[in-house]
Structures are given as structure tokens and as C-alpha cells.
Write a protein that holds these residues in place. Structure first.
Motif, PDB file in Angstrom:
ATOM      1  N   THR A  50       8.140   3.284  -2.220  1.00  0.00           N
ATOM      2  CA  THR A  50       6.860   4.768  -2.600  1.00  0.00           C
ATOM      3  C   THR A  50       6.831   4.622  -4.758  1.00  0.00           C
ATOM      4  OG1 THR A  50       8.653   6.179  -2.293  1.00  0.00           O
ATOM      5  CG2 THR A  50       7.396   6.329  -0.363  1.00  0.00           C
ATOM      6  N   GLN A  51       7.664   4.473  -4.820  1.00  0.00           N
ATOM      7  CA  GLN A  51       8.185   3.957  -5.907  1.00  0.00           C
ATOM      8  C   GLN A  51       7.571   3.287  -6.747  1.00  0.00           C
ATOM      9  OE1 GLN A  51       8.818   6.390  -7.924  1.00  0.00           O
ATOM     10  NE2 GLN A  51       9.476   7.692  -6.269  1.00  0.00           N
ATOM     11  N   PRO A  52       6.246   3.577  -7.227  1.00  0.00           N
ATOM     12  CA  PRO A  52       5.298   1.699  -7.763  1.00  0.00           C
ATOM     13  C   PRO A  52       6.486   0.844  -8.827  1.00  0.00           C
ATOM     14  CG  PRO A  52       4.225   3.782  -8.904  1.00  0.00           C
ATOM     15  CD  PRO A  52       5.781   4.336  -7.630  1.00  0.00           C
ATOM     16  N   GLY A  53       6.041  -0.543  -8.684  1.00  0.00           N
ATOM     17  CA  GLY A  53       7.089  -1.585  -9.375  1.00  0.00           C
ATOM     18  C   GLY A  53       8.072  -1.637  -8.693  1.00  0.00           C
ATOM     19  N   ASP A  54       8.595  -0.904  -7.628  1.00  0.00           N
ATOM     20  CA  ASP A  54      10.019  -1.619  -7.110  1.00  0.00           C
ATOM     21  C   ASP A  54       9.852  -2.725  -5.971  1.00  0.00           C
ATOM     22  OD1 ASP A  54      11.486   0.668  -7.693  1.00  0.00           O
ATOM     23  OD2 ASP A  54      12.349   1.177  -6.114  1.00  0.00           O
ATOM     24  N   GLN A  75      -0.939   5.327   2.435  1.00  0.00           N
ATOM     25  CA  GLN A  75      -1.268   4.901   0.697  1.00  0.00           C
ATOM     26  C   GLN A  75       0.467   3.544   0.410  1.00  0.00           C
ATOM     27  OE1 GLN A  75      -1.084   8.438   1.793  1.00  0.00           O
ATOM     28  NE2 GLN A  75      -2.931   9.058   0.891  1.00  0.00           N
ATOM     29  N   VAL A  76       1.052   4.395   1.174  1.00  0.00           N
ATOM     30  CA  VAL A  76       2.384   3.115   1.412  1.00  0.00           C
ATOM     31  C   VAL A  76       2.090   1.794   1.002  1.00  0.00           C
ATOM     32  CG1 VAL A  76       4.786   3.116   1.268  1.00  0.00           C
ATOM     33  CG2 VAL A  76       3.933   5.686   0.769  1.00  0.00           C
ATOM     34  N   VAL A  77       1.416   1.873   2.564  1.00  0.00           N
ATOM     35  CA  VAL A  77       1.262   1.040   3.470  1.00  0.00           C
ATOM     36  C   VAL A  77      -0.045  -0.525   2.913  1.00  0.00           C
ATOM     37  CG1 VAL A  77       0.848  -0.299   5.093  1.00  0.00           C
ATOM     38  CG2 VAL A  77       1.091   1.666   5.577  1.00  0.00           C
ATOM     39  N   ALA A  78      -0.163   0.718   1.754  1.00  0.00           N
ATOM     40  CA  ALA A  78      -1.856   0.011   1.215  1.00  0.00           C
ATOM     41  C   ALA A  78      -0.880  -0.590   0.136  1.00  0.00           C
ATOM     42  CB  ALA A  78      -2.911   1.105   1.146  1.00  0.00           C
ATOM     43  N   ARG A  79      -0.427  -0.089  -0.819  1.00  0.00           N
ATOM     44  CA  ARG A  79       0.747  -0.807  -2.413  1.00  0.00           C
ATOM     45  C   ARG A  79       1.422  -1.653  -1.311  1.00  0.00           C
ATOM     46  NH1 ARG A  79       3.454   3.188  -3.178  1.00  0.00           N
ATOM     47  NH2 ARG A  79       2.505   4.070  -4.317  1.00  0.00           N
ATOM     48  N   SER A  80       1.916  -1.544  -0.493  1.00  0.00           N
ATOM     49  CA  SER A  80       3.025  -2.573  -0.205  1.00  0.00           C
ATOM     50  C   SER A  80       2.166  -3.556  -0.279  1.00  0.00           C
ATOM     51  CB  SER A  80       3.924  -1.980   1.124  1.00  0.00           C
ATOM     52  OG  SER A  80       4.774  -1.223   1.117  1.00  0.00           O
ATOM     53  N   SER A  81       1.237  -4.061   0.893  1.00  0.00           N
ATOM     54  CA  SER A  81       0.670  -4.744   1.582  1.00  0.00           C
ATOM     55  C   SER A  81       0.048  -5.656   0.363  1.00  0.00           C
ATOM     56  CB  SER A  81      -0.551  -4.177   2.623  1.00  0.00           C
ATOM     57  OG  SER A  81      -1.407  -2.884   2.144  1.00  0.00           O
ATOM     58  N   HIS A  93       2.131  -5.255  10.673  1.00  0.00           N
ATOM     59  CA  HIS A  93       2.673  -3.966  10.674  1.00  0.00           C
ATOM     60  C   HIS A  93       2.973  -2.944  11.907  1.00  0.00           C
ATOM     61  CE1 HIS A  93       1.851   0.037   9.365  1.00  0.00           C
ATOM     62  NE2 HIS A  93       1.107   0.456  10.120  1.00  0.00           N
ATOM     63  N   VAL A  94       3.755  -2.765  12.386  1.00  0.00           N
ATOM     64  CA  VAL A  94       4.085  -1.701  13.004  1.00  0.00           C
ATOM     65  C   VAL A  94       3.283  -0.671  13.419  1.00  0.00           C
ATOM     66  CG1 VAL A  94       5.692  -1.014  14.585  1.00  0.00           C
ATOM     67  CG2 VAL A  94       6.450  -2.779  13.748  1.00  0.00           C
ATOM     68  N   SER A  95       2.543  -0.138  14.277  1.00  0.00           N
ATOM     69  CA  SER A  95       1.957   0.954  14.382  1.00  0.00           C
ATOM     70  C   SER A  95       1.830   1.812  15.445  1.00  0.00           C
ATOM     71  CB  SER A  95       0.176   0.237  14.606  1.00  0.00           C
ATOM     72  OG  SER A  95      -0.793   2.064  14.556  1.00  0.00           O
ATOM     73  N   SER A  96       1.303   2.424  16.240  1.00  0.00           N
ATOM     74  CA  SER A  96       1.618   3.284  17.215  1.00  0.00           C
ATOM     75  C   SER A  96       0.555   3.108  18.648  1.00  0.00           C
ATOM     76  CB  SER A  96       2.291   4.466  16.827  1.00  0.00           C
ATOM     77  OG  SER A  96       2.189   5.391  17.655  1.00  0.00           O
ATOM     78  N   ARG A  97       0.410   3.225  20.108  1.00  0.00           N
ATOM     79  CA  ARG A  97      -0.620   3.795  20.726  1.00  0.00           C
ATOM     80  C   ARG A  97      -1.569   5.545  20.386  1.00  0.00           C
ATOM     81  NH1 ARG A  97       1.306   3.846  25.887  1.00  0.00           N
ATOM     82  NH2 ARG A  97       3.322   3.800  24.859  1.00  0.00           N
ATOM     83  N   HIS A 131      -6.346  -0.113   9.323  1.00  0.00           N
ATOM     84  CA  HIS A 131      -7.276  -0.414   8.204  1.00  0.00           C
ATOM     85  C   HIS A 131      -6.613  -1.296   6.950  1.00  0.00           C
ATOM     86  CE1 HIS A 131     -11.957   0.042   7.308  1.00  0.00           C
ATOM     87  NE2 HIS A 131     -11.112  -0.114   5.721  1.00  0.00           N
ATOM     88  N   VAL A 132      -6.044  -0.688   6.403  1.00  0.00           N
ATOM     89  CA  VAL A 132      -5.678  -0.876   4.887  1.00  0.00           C
ATOM     90  C   VAL A 132      -4.836  -2.704   5.673  1.00  0.00           C
ATOM     91  CG1 VAL A 132      -3.780  -0.369   4.499  1.00  0.00           C
ATOM     92  CG2 VAL A 132      -5.341  -0.703   2.637  1.00  0.00           C
ATOM     93  N   VAL A 133      -4.714  -2.465   5.871  1.00  0.00           N
ATOM     94  CA  VAL A 133      -3.662  -4.286   6.618  1.00  0.00           C
ATOM     95  C   VAL A 133      -4.768  -4.935   7.471  1.00  0.00           C
ATOM     96  CG1 VAL A 133      -2.399  -5.470   7.977  1.00  0.00           C
ATOM     97  CG2 VAL A 133      -1.428  -3.116   6.906  1.00  0.00           C
ATOM     98  N   ARG A 134      -5.476  -4.850   7.846  1.00  0.00           N
ATOM     99  CA  ARG A 134      -6.148  -5.708   8.786  1.00  0.00           C
ATOM    100  C   ARG A 134      -7.679  -6.470   7.196  1.00  0.00           C
ATOM    101  NH1 ARG A 134      -7.782  -6.101  13.573  1.00  0.00           N
ATOM    102  NH2 ARG A 134      -6.930  -4.323  15.385  1.00  0.00           N
ATOM    103  N   ALA A 135      -8.031  -5.075   6.444  1.00  0.00           N
ATOM    104  CA  ALA A 135      -8.568  -5.803   4.799  1.00  0.00           C
ATOM    105  C   ALA A 135      -7.855  -6.425   3.912  1.00  0.00           C
ATOM    106  CB  ALA A 135      -9.317  -3.678   4.849  1.00  0.00           C
ATOM    107  N   THR A 136      -6.643  -6.231   3.729  1.00  0.00           N
ATOM    108  CA  THR A 136      -6.126  -7.105   3.104  1.00  0.00           C
ATOM    109  C   THR A 136      -6.044  -8.936   3.534  1.00  0.00           C
ATOM    110  OG1 THR A 136      -5.425  -5.198   1.816  1.00  0.00           O
ATOM    111  CG2 THR A 136      -3.996  -7.250   1.579  1.00  0.00           C
ATOM    112  N   TYR A 137      -5.614  -8.443   4.559  1.00  0.00           N
ATOM    113  CA  TYR A 137      -5.287 -10.349   5.456  1.00  0.00           C
ATOM    114  C   TYR A 137      -6.010 -10.411   6.422  1.00  0.00           C
ATOM    115  CZ  TYR A 137      -0.718  -8.708   3.068  1.00  0.00           C
ATOM    116  OH  TYR A 137       0.466  -8.928   2.034  1.00  0.00           O
TER     117      TYR A 137
END
Length: 315
Positions: A50-54, A75-81, A93-97, A131-137
Motif C-alpha cells: 500500500t506504500q508507493p515505492g515498496d 487501487q492497490v491492485v492497480a498500483r501493484s499490477s 489475480h485471485v478474485s471471488s464469485r 478490470h484493472v488486471v485485464r486492462a494491464t495484462y
């Protein structure tokens, strides 16, 4: 395989790390260091995603796959991906039903409509992260949608709650009917499929869970009683009486979702796509026995939520 797990110390992350090390993979776990160490053979890198740069130092290395189990704000997934994209072959990405819009629908498939992004809910968080993972990868994104995950190191406690309650013996009011079907997956079977899928370069979305009717409420509770050596006397209570007592399915009584519930789809989802790629789900009796074995050897008590004595007395 060079695998990066974002986490790796709790429940699914631990199961992933253990399985991947057993395969001879090079496994790194990025975690905060507050919930214990990852399994032996795993390289630990401490940091807070959650910390930018880590995460930046991890982008300087090459990863065949990254597995992300985050269940908080998207937003955390968006940053990491985004940070890891240049270094990552496949992002899992482990999502959920819970992402599905209408969970009362039986037979939900991976193409069923998803919940709106403007809804403030766990399902909306997961849908936005997908959505963000699909858009990125793009084709390099693998989206896994499990549901009820059970097994050793369980978090949150669901099967554990039932094991503890039946272990106390006595008369135990339980929600009927005993033949009510349950759909679940052992955490180790989920981890195995995720690693197999990453190695096979699978992409797209998959409902990763047992087939509907994998077990029943009666079979699950019988297995809990046998594993714990319980002498509990199960008193089956009609669903209408359980609900009339103010008992909330799933939260007050973990796992149980009555047949006419508006989230009954969580136990009636189509999982054929994952099974066609090799998903295998062990018998629930094995999951229960192994969870009890872990529970009786784990250090310190675990907090258990669920039905309290007051509500139980009203059933």
C-alpha cells in the motif's frame, strides 16, 4: 518457474508457497512481516504494497508469474499490477464469485454479468480489480474466482467454527435440510490449480470451485463430528425456523446458505471450465480431518465468530 507471491504467509498464500517449493520453483513472498514467516524454502522480501515505492525493487527482477490474493480496495491492485507489468510474464489475480451481479442465479458462468463498479461492496472491489488486471495484462491475465475455501490455516474461520462447536458436544441445533448441497474447495486444491494454470499460461476467468453438490450440509457436519471425536447430537432445524430466530446465513452460521437465499448461487455455480483444465477437488472428509489436525496443533486460540449462545438457544 520464478514465482512471486504477494503475501505468502497466510491461508491461500501459504498453501501456494508450500506447493510451489515442493515443485522446485524459485519462490519469493512479498509481505509485511506481521503474520509470521512464509514456509521453508521461500525467499522473503518485506514491504507494504500500500506504500508507493515498496514494490519497485521487485520490478527489477524477472517473474514467470505473480499471484495476487489482495481483497481490499482495487487501487492497490492497480498500483501493484502496473509496477510489476514490465517484469511479469503472467499475472494471476485471485478474485471471488462475489463479483457476479445476481448471486441468486443458479448456474452462474464466467460470462454472467458482474456487479457494478459504483457499488460499495466486496464484490465490487473484486470486480474493479479484475478490470484493472485485464486492462494491464490482456491475455497474460488469469482471473480465478473461487468461493468457499476451506482447509488448514483457514481464514476467515468457517469450517473451524463448526469443528469447534461440534467438539463441545451436547445438543447442537443445525440448519436443515441435511441434504442441502454445498460447493467448496480445499485451499490446497485451489493452490494446485493456480500453479498448474500459471505454468500452462492459461488466461481469462475461471470459477475455481467444486462442482455443485460436491458435499452436503449433513455430510460436512458428520465429518466434523467424526474428525473431532464429538458426541454431539445434531438437531436439524427447518430453515424457516432458523431465519425466524434472527440468524443470518453465512455470517452467524458459517457455510450455510438456504435454498431460497438471494446468494444461493454461491453454492450452485458452473465450474466446468476449470474442471476441463484439470481442477480436482478432494473429498470434504479429507479437508475436515486435515483442518482438525491442524487446529489441534496450532499455537494459541483463534478468534471464532458466528452464532452465539443467545441465538443458538432461540433456534
Amino acid at each position: 518457474m520464478r514465482l512471486l507471491i504477494l503475501g505468502g504467509t497466510r491461508f491461500l498464500g501459504r498453501a501456494l508457497a508450500t506447493d510451489a517449493v515442493g515443485r522446485g520453483w524459485q519462490v519469493t513472498a512479498f509481505h509485511r512481516g506481521v503474520s509470521g514467516a512464509p514456509p521453508a524454502g521461500v525467499t522473503a522480501v518485506h514491504g507494504d504494497r500500500t506504500q508507493p515505492g515498496d514494490l519497485a525493487p521487485l520490478a527489477d527482477r524477472a517473474w514467470d508469474a505473480v499471484i495476487d490474493t489482495w481483497d481490499g480496495p482495487p487501487q492497490v491492485v492497480a498500483r501493484s499490477s502496473a509496477v510489476l507489468e514490465p517484469a511479469c510474464g503472467r499475472y494471476v489475480h485471485v478474485s471471488s464469485r462475489s463479483v457476479y451481479r445476481d448471486l441468486s442465479t443458479q448456474g452462474l458462468t464466467e460470462l454472467s454479468p458482474l456487479v457494478s463498479a459504483d457499488v460499495d461492496s466486496f464484490g465490487a472491489y473484486k470486480a474493479a480489480a479484475e478490470h484493472v488486471v485485464r486492462a494491464t495484462y490482456g491475455d497474460r491475465a488469469l482471473i480465478a474466482r473461487p468461493g468457499l475455501v476451506l482447509g488448514p490455516h483457514e481464514q476467515p474461520e468457517r469450517l473451524v467454527w463448526w469443528l469447534r462447536r461440534l467438539a463441545r458436544s451436547g445438543e447442537v441445533p443445525v440448519p436443515g435440510p441435511p441434504e442441502l448441497g454445498l460447493q467448496c474447495i480445499d485451499v490446497r486444491d485451489l493452490a494446485c490449480w493456480l500453479l498448474d494454470a500459471a505454468h500452462a499460461n492459461l488466461g481469462g476467468a475461471y470459477n475455481v470451485v467444486s462442482r455443485p453438490g460436491h458435499t452436503t450440509m449433513g455430510a460436512l457436519l458428520s465429518a466434523c463430528a467424526e474428525a473431532s471425536g464429538s458426541r454431539a447430537r445434531l438437531r436439524w432445524v427447518p430453515p424457516a425456523a432458523v431465519l425466524a430466530a434472527g440468524v443470518r446465513p453465512w455470517s452467524d452460521l458459517p457455510i450455510w446458505v438456504p435454498q431460497d437465499s438471494d446468494v444461493r448461487g454461491l453454492h450452485e455455480t458452473d465450474a466446468e471450465r476449470a474442471h476441463a483444465t484439470g481442477l480436482r477437488c478432494r473429498p470434504v472428509e479429507q479437508t475436515v480431518a486435515d483442518t482438525w489436525a491442524w487446529l489441534t496443533t496450532t499455537a494459541g486460540p483463534l478468534a471464532a465468530e458466528g452464532l452465539g449462545p443467545r441465538l443458538e438457544a432461540m433456534m
